[in-house]
Design a protein around this motif. Sequence first.
Motif, PDB file in Angstrom:
ATOM      1  N   ALA C  67       0.835  -1.208   0.000  1.00  0.00           N
ATOM      2  CA  ALA C  67       0.000   0.000   0.000  1.00  0.00           C
ATOM      3  C   ALA C  67       0.869   1.257   0.000  1.00  0.00           C
ATOM      4  O   ALA C  67       0.569   2.235  -0.696  1.00  0.00           O
ATOM      5  CB  ALA C  67      -0.931  -0.005   1.207  1.00  0.00           C
ATOM      6  N   VAL C  68       1.948   1.227   0.776  1.00  0.00           N
ATOM      7  CA  VAL C  68       2.843   2.395   0.807  1.00  0.00           C
ATOM      8  C   VAL C  68       3.503   2.577  -0.562  1.00  0.00           C
ATOM      9  O   VAL C  68       3.636   3.706  -1.060  1.00  0.00           O
ATOM     10  CB  VAL C  68       3.902   2.243   1.922  1.00  0.00           C
ATOM     11  N   ALA C  69       3.866   1.456  -1.189  1.00  0.00           N
ATOM     12  CA  ALA C  69       4.460   1.533  -2.520  1.00  0.00           C
ATOM     13  C   ALA C  69       3.461   2.128  -3.510  1.00  0.00           C
ATOM     14  O   ALA C  69       3.815   2.948  -4.370  1.00  0.00           O
ATOM     15  CB  ALA C  69       4.898   0.145  -2.986  1.00  0.00           C
ATOM     16  N   LEU C  70       2.196   1.731  -3.359  1.00  0.00           N
ATOM     17  CA  LEU C  70       1.148   2.268  -4.219  1.00  0.00           C
ATOM     18  C   LEU C  70       1.023   3.787  -4.024  1.00  0.00           C
ATOM     19  O   LEU C  70       0.894   4.546  -4.989  1.00  0.00           O
ATOM     20  CB  LEU C  70      -0.178   1.585  -3.883  1.00  0.00           C
ATOM     21  N   ALA C  71       1.083   4.211  -2.757  1.00  0.00           N
ATOM     22  CA  ALA C  71       0.993   5.648  -2.466  1.00  0.00           C
ATOM     23  C   ALA C  71       2.193   6.385  -3.058  1.00  0.00           C
ATOM     24  O   ALA C  71       2.062   7.505  -3.573  1.00  0.00           O
ATOM     25  CB  ALA C  71       0.916   5.880  -0.960  1.00  0.00           C
TER      26      ALA C  71
END
Lengths: 344, 228, 286
Positions: C67-71
């Motif tokens: 999710a952080v990578a997506l952000a």
Amino acid sequence: MNRLRRRPLAFWAGLAAAVLSLLVPIALNDSQLTVYVFIGLSVIVVAGLSLLMGFAGQVSLGQAAFYAIGAYTAAILTRALEVPPLLSLAAATAFTAVVAVAVGLPLLRLRGHYLAFATLAFQLIVLSVIGEARGLTGGDTGMPGIPTLSIGPLAIQGQYRTFIYAYVTWVLVAAVLLFNRNLVRSRPGRGLRALATSEAGALAAGVPVVRYKLQVFALSAAYAGLAGGVYAFFVSYIAPGSFPVLLSVQFLIMAAVGGLGSIWGSAVGATVVYLLVQLLQSLGTGPGLPPQLPAILSYAVYGLVLVLIMLFLPQGLLPAIQGRISARRAVSAVESPARLARLD
Amino acid sequence: MLEVEDLVVRYGQATALDGVGLRVERGEMVALVGPNGAGKTTLLNTISGLIPPAAGRYRLEGRLAQVPEGRQLFAGMTVEDNLRLGAWRVRDRDCRRIYDLFPQLGPLRRRLAGTLSGGEQQMVAVGRALMAQPDLLAVDELSLGLAPLVVDALAEHLVRLNRETGMAILLVEQNARLALELCPRAYVLEAGRIAASGSSEELSRTAAVRAAYLGGAADEAAATGIGS
Amino acid sequence: MTLFLQYAVSGIATGCTFALVATGFVVIYRVSRVVNFAQGVFAVVAGMAVSSFLSRGLPHGPAEVLAVALAALAGLVVGVIAIGRRGTPPLASLIITLGLGIGSYAVIILIWGDQPVSFTGLAGLARMGGISVQYQFLLVVAVTAVTFGLLSLFFDHTYLGKALTACSSNPYAARLVGIDVRRMGLLAFTLGGALGGLAGVLITPLQPVSFDSDVGIAINGFAAAIFGGLLRPGTALVGALVLGVAEALVAGYYRASFESGVALVVMLGLMVWQAGRRSPAAEEGA
């Protein structure tokens, strides 16, 4: 010399727009007339915001807050204190300008990017104050039963209510746009244009920068307050929900589409964006369609329009078209400041 | 080394450079003099790749590094960080060469660049440019705001670098006397055009150059020579 | 006293998430001079993404990292559109980030709907000095501490980090030494996206997020960032903690509805105070 050659075209175009917009209400039904009034009110707000962004280089994300202040002031004065509506409207306009001066005095010292957030915060505070001050505003449930506009015993009501409001709005729009036009051409207007080019330069040339910025901010707020007052009388019911942050964003989009600092552009921007949103709403609502569709469509369009305009037509729709026409006629300068570049 | 031909640069409507031509040979020291606003810095920024030319072209063999006007250090960062960032385009980030060249800077390596004296800052600016291991060093207003003694010392360093390493130098100066004394060849830039060029000796004898840049005979007698 | 401590601890935890959002603002502003109005969106996207990943059977840990990578990717996309085009003035970039923020609502509602989303984080309570503290609070504080440690290592001790600082210190000189300032701006946007995402991942178990939660998140983060004049991450951290604790106390002792008012008033007050110390002409040159 540019003026001499261009003026006839601009003059006729303006006259045609004025006559057309004057005739249009005759052909409209009541719900279309309501749209007409709302567009007109948006034009008034956007005319101020466009001036603020185009000449003072400030982004306001709180214009709907001034709209709300105007609406609530007019409503409270007429309903609770039984002040005549016309006087209330004038008072609402003036009071909104005073609030803007009080708020702007400290805020306008901020850099452009900060002010956007500050005005957003201002709007959130105004909304929560309105929500909390239940005794005065009815809190989150809102204020119903606001009287209609009237002059003495003549009140705008009955079968032609919306029709008459359409013309009242038209007169106000015309007055605001003409006032803007004369302002920009006046001596302070030249100072404003210097401000639009370079704040430091204007300061060096003896333009009272802070005072001018404050005055434009107050003027833009007064327009919003005026439009808000008319809105309250027209719809007769207001609540905090009528003035969401999204409304401020919508005004910003209208100003950007019309061209920042372009006077007639505010009319074009407000009309185009409002009709576009209406179109999407009607396209998105229907049997079998998901209930979130209108919201999705309008968010997507808001976002797309803002991004595309800023990337590809930063001077706005109308000035871009004007520019193209005048380029074809071998006349260069467009009378709108392309001033985005000035901010740090 | 550097070959500039018919270079035109515009800022909006205004033309800053109008058909400028200029050459710097390998290992040469060339001066570019001219009044404020003649377009000297614009020329440097164009050949540094910061401004796209509107017309004309320039050809550069090897690497160019610029010592910008006003030094333009990273004021809040240390001397060492300033130097190391100069080597952004190359692998070798060892600052010892610079400390050898400017022994004064060694003890200051942990100091913030913004807190140094003008002369020390100019050393950092020169050092930062040298970290890029340039084949051509463009120096913009070396002498601006510095005491004559400091300027002399810096100029001496530049001449030595030029002699010892064969690095070419393009010296851009309002102080024409200094530039013409240091460099054997010079160009005069006026209002975006090359107004004169040739050997510095010839140029300093030209009446027009003398009147415009060397400030009359009385002044000349009072001035002290540099590097001679 | 126990009550006070309880409020203070929860305030510190929320303050930490503000700090992460604030640092995102700071990192982006320092390099690109753009106030990123879409900063809160990264948190919302990451929070919602975790809940989706978890419901698809991904375990905790990988779900959060993804999710952080997506952000971060969202941050890069915002950066490319806002500053990727040569010669986009900062004011236009600001309006573009605003447009992207609004436009993202459409995407978020399409994917996740318009209802609040949440997931369970670290369950359970720890007993500390007479008060009970949710493990999630401790996790938030620990992750924030580690993140700030890593950030300071990155900015103070790596060449790339120093190049980023150089872009903020003197963009002209940075370009002269050959640093591609626009590319560094994109890197900053990516980092800002990741930081916002991290905040979202940590905050969603504590308070569900919906598509328009970004305004509140961004306001708090921006208020904290303003403490450091939008330039100093360390001061922003202090500001965020002060803000978090103040809000928790106001909500606890007075009324929950006043909670967000604290950030707004603090933010306006600070901005005005800072503006009073600088002249407009000096601002323009800066």
